[in-house]
Design an enzyme around this catalytic site. Sequence first.
Site, PDB file in Angstrom:
ATOM      1  N   LYS A 112       1.773  14.427   1.348  1.00 17.96           N
ATOM      2  CA  LYS A 112       0.431  14.825   0.914  1.00 17.96           C
ATOM      3  C   LYS A 112       0.333  16.346   0.726  1.00 17.96           C
ATOM      4  CE  LYS A 112      -1.773  10.922   3.386  1.00 17.96           C
ATOM      5  NZ  LYS A 112      -2.445  10.122   2.333  1.00 17.96           N
ATOM      6  N   HIS A 119       0.797  -1.240   0.000  1.00 22.14           N
ATOM      7  CA  HIS A 119       0.000   0.000   0.000  1.00 22.14           C
ATOM      8  C   HIS A 119       0.819   1.274   0.000  1.00 22.14           C
ATOM      9  CE1 HIS A 119      -4.028  -1.790   0.724  1.00 22.14           C
ATOM     10  NE2 HIS A 119      -3.325  -2.743   1.320  1.00 22.14           N
ATOM     11  N   THR A 139      -8.133   7.158  -1.761  1.00 24.90           N
ATOM     12  CA  THR A 139      -9.503   6.680  -1.932  1.00 24.90           C
ATOM     13  C   THR A 139     -10.474   7.824  -1.653  1.00 24.90           C
ATOM     14  OG1 THR A 139      -9.273   5.770   0.291  1.00 24.90           O
ATOM     15  CG2 THR A 139      -9.191   4.213  -1.529  1.00 24.90           C
ATOM     16  N   LYS A 182     -14.190   9.308  -3.409  1.00 28.31           N
ATOM     17  CA  LYS A 182     -15.403   9.711  -2.691  1.00 28.31           C
ATOM     18  C   LYS A 182     -15.841  11.112  -3.126  1.00 28.31           C
ATOM     19  CE  LYS A 182     -13.759   6.753   0.968  1.00 28.31           C
ATOM     20  NZ  LYS A 182     -12.923   6.634   2.184  1.00 28.31           N
ATOM     21  N   LYS A 219      -7.525  14.205   4.909  1.00 28.48           N
ATOM     22  CA  LYS A 219      -6.691  12.997   4.855  1.00 28.48           C
ATOM     23  C   LYS A 219      -5.676  13.101   5.980  1.00 28.48           C
ATOM     24  CE  LYS A 219      -5.515  14.261   0.560  1.00 28.48           C
ATOM     25  NZ  LYS A 219      -5.623  13.074  -0.284  1.00 28.48           N
ATOM     26  N   ARG A 220      -4.935  12.016   6.261  1.00 26.23           N
ATOM     27  CA  ARG A 220      -3.882  12.122   7.262  1.00 26.23           C
ATOM     28  C   ARG A 220      -2.928  13.263   6.906  1.00 26.23           C
ATOM     29  NH1 ARG A 220      -3.706   8.110  11.447  1.00 26.23           N
ATOM     30  NH2 ARG A 220      -1.746   9.096  11.995  1.00 26.23           N
TER      31      ARG A 220
HETATM   32  C1  GL9 Z   1      -2.252   3.742   2.002  1.00 30.44           C
HETATM   33  C2  GL9 Z   1      -1.865   4.688   0.864  1.00 30.44           C
HETATM   34  O1  GL9 Z   1      -1.088   5.721   1.356  1.00 30.44           O
HETATM   35  C3  GL9 Z   1      -3.085   5.233   0.113  1.00 30.44           C
HETATM   36  O2  GL9 Z   1      -2.643   5.950  -1.004  1.00 30.44           O
HETATM   37  C4  GL9 Z   1      -3.978   4.093  -0.320  1.00 30.44           C
HETATM   38  O3  GL9 Z   1      -5.138   4.583  -0.943  1.00 30.44           O
HETATM   39  C5  GL9 Z   1      -4.358   3.263   0.905  1.00 30.44           C
HETATM   40  C6  GL9 Z   1      -5.200   2.064   0.535  1.00 30.44           C
HETATM   41  O4  GL9 Z   1      -4.572   1.292  -0.439  1.00 30.44           O
HETATM   42  O5  GL9 Z   1      -3.188   2.771   1.552  1.00 30.44           O
HETATM   43  N1  GL9 Z   1      -1.088   3.073   2.542  1.00 30.44           N
HETATM   44  C7  GL9 Z   1      -0.942   3.323   3.858  1.00 30.44           C
HETATM   45  O6  GL9 Z   1      -0.081   2.855   4.607  1.00 30.44           O
HETATM   46  N2  GL9 Z   1      -1.901   4.163   4.258  1.00 30.44           N
HETATM   47  C8  GL9 Z   1      -2.708   4.456   3.218  1.00 30.44           C
HETATM   48  O7  GL9 Z   1      -3.677   5.193   3.288  1.00 30.44           O
HETATM   49  N3  GL9 Z   1      -1.937   4.695   5.505  1.00 30.44           N
HETATM   50  C9  GL9 Z   1      -3.014   4.786   6.288  1.00 30.44           C
HETATM   51  O8  GL9 Z   1      -3.959   4.013   6.209  1.00 30.44           O
HETATM   52  C10 GL9 Z   1      -3.008   5.899   7.251  1.00 30.44           C
END
Ligand code: GL9
Length: 791
Positions: free
Chosen positions: A532, A338, A634, A638, A526-527
């Site tokens: 970001k 991810h 994601t 939305k 978002k975080r």
């Molecule tokens: C994350 C990616 O940063 C995102 O871009 C991605 O959409 C999501 C789901 O695949 O996964 N990988 C990751 O470690 N996080 C993501 O959101 N972190 C958190 O969940 C905070």
Amino acid sequence: MNKLVKEKFADQYMENLQRITLKSFEDTSDKDRYDALCDTIMGLINQDWRRSKQKVRKERKAYYLSAEFLIGRSLGNNLINLGIYDEVKELLNEMGIDFEEIEDYEDDAALGNGGLGRLAACFIDSAASQKLSLYGYGVRYREGIFKQAIENGFQVEYGDSWIKDGDGWSIRVDSDAKIVKFRDQQVKAVPYDMPVVGFENGVVNTLRLWQSEPFREFDFAKFNNFEYDDAVAEKNRAEDITRVLYPNDMQRAGKLLRLKQQYFFCSASIQDMVEKYKRDFPEDLKFENFARYHVIQLNDTHPIMAIPELVRVLVDENGIYFEDALAIANKVFAFTNHTVLQEALEKWSFDLMEEVSPRCLEIVEQIDKKLVKEFKDRGFSDKAIDPYRIVTGDLVHMANLAIYVGFSVNGVAEIHSQILKDDTFKEWYKESPEKFNNKTNGITPRRWLVYANRELTNFITEKLGTDAWKKDLAMLKGLEKFLDDEKVLDEFLSIKQTKKDQLAKYILENEGIKIDSHSIYDIQIKRIHEYKRQHLNILHIIHLYHKLKKNPDLDFTPTTFIFGGKAAPGYFRAKGMIKLANEVARVVNNDKDVNDKLKVVFVQNYRVTYAEKLFPAADVSEQISTAGKEASGTGNMKFMLNGALTLGTLDGANVEIFEEAGEENNYRFGATVEELAEIADSYNAFEYYSKDEDIKDVVDSLVSGEFKDQDSYYFLDIYNELIKPQNGGRADQYYLLKDFASYKETQAKLNKEFRNRKEWARKCLKNIANAGFFSSDRTILEYADDIWKID
Ligand code: GL9
């Protein structure tokens, strides 16, 4: 729901309310009424749940192992999926109960950090809705992600004991408890099962979350001996394991307790699968068919301990040879990555592994040995084997373990999967190209549109003349025939206005800030993370502010910039970004000169429940990560589904959003992955700073005293990062200054184009009509077809 069913529901509800509370209706509190509603719905689900379980007992199943499931609230979502939302709401209204007030008694089940955990929640909704037997396994943290308050502009963290008043959506299954053994501790893993209701189809899957408990509550001998603290010490030590979710996104915790959490839920889940397999297939003493009935999707590196654990259980507890056990594992495990950020790829030290499970460490070393032998036999030198090694020095590389043992590796958007092949795992790709594949993320339209945006839902159903699109989101394409229908575009605009009004009210209530609901709602939620680039957005707001100060008559469409998101408690710079957003908000919002044009809001405690109100109200979706860094995103989907336009870089799933809806119907800006790779070695942020007056102006404002960080050094830290080479590396790691001009120009363009309301609405509708691809139904079916081979 026909009249009879509705009456039965009403009777059952009253009966439950009275049974639970022993009160007359008039004396019951809102909380009582919420609890009874929960109870009634669980009763309604029960039969389908049992039937679904029974039906798939002897079928091939997929198991989604995830350390995080970011569920949010369940009440509204379950009612939607049961197909009785409007009826139940009406029924309660008739009883004089305000449904929305009742809803507020439910705490979010916030057992995740962000996208990765929310994806898991969308996936289980989609699997149930597509009648796929997918079983979720995770951790029942007693404290979810911390609650965020903003005090004096700073983030302050509070605990989130979401189950302190009970948890009406889980069933504790004591009879399925497992023993999990650590080197010097044994605990009981007790499953809590949550129903996962498919959308109007009678299917109910299971999400099983494990809670850690002691074998005995209390040491009576110690108590009698006046050792009161020691008497409960063992209980506390056991409960510690699932006490709290680590609030780090993309930052390895590297802590013993975290690895214990991971091993805890992996061990319990593997034992559960093996035990049920032996129950359902008693004749297969050698587990020859285990892989035929199981496929396990590993959600990132967090559940990879399931690999040595399966081997351990097969070898040590079931007398299977190591080679055979590993061959089974080869067919069972699939791995999803991810993120490409190195700090997230988990590597555990021998020390910690040893302390958690010496036997699993032994198995991992055995697997590594086999890997080395295989590569050597094929003529690889020691050095050439290095990037593949599971064990190097005293570190265990979890991703390498999963790629070597597993049969599938996937990224979560096209561009991300390509980067895995070209860069992150390029050696593995050379060796085993057949393992690599892409599964572009998705979101569930039930929560993120049908539930969160009733108005838009009804509009779509009316225009398409059917509500079948809720199960088949590609049907949204049918909206394209209204792209030139002015009446329809007006209707859309009026729905958007309703959602914007609702959000304005909510923000006034929750943040005490009044916003102009006719301004552009430009939202970044978002975080908080450097990659970001929330600070790119903030710097641009400072730029606008200065421009408006200088020229109050500037031709500018009033805009409300909204931020939301949590920073990991130990992430200094992210916390600085929060302080900066709040400080800019304070200065701008209190300046009468610009007040009818510019507003900035940082909403507190952004979470699923807040998100459900923000996405439907947005005009502009900020997706401004440094190209190559955001695996997918994601939230971007939305926004799109709710009719907001994307202002974004060519990163993650933005790329596919632009492809589906057309770049001309969105706002793309900034450097591409290739462009950044080209300048990587020569990039000089200071040059951008000294040559561009606007950049210099905003960067300098960080340290000029205009914005005050109350001696926290937060702003100086951000200033330094942007223009001063950082410990050996270059300045401006995430290319803010490189992209600033492009961002500024694109913002100016959209600010102007927003005024052509018809044209803007047309673009929104075009985006909605082409959002079908981003349904997690599509994603989960791809997993089922390509990886899991289940139907
Ligand atoms: C994350 C990616 O940063 C995102 O871009 C991605 O959409 C999501 C789901 O695949 O996964 N990988 C990751 O470690 N996080 C993501 O959101 N972190 C958190 O969940 C905070």
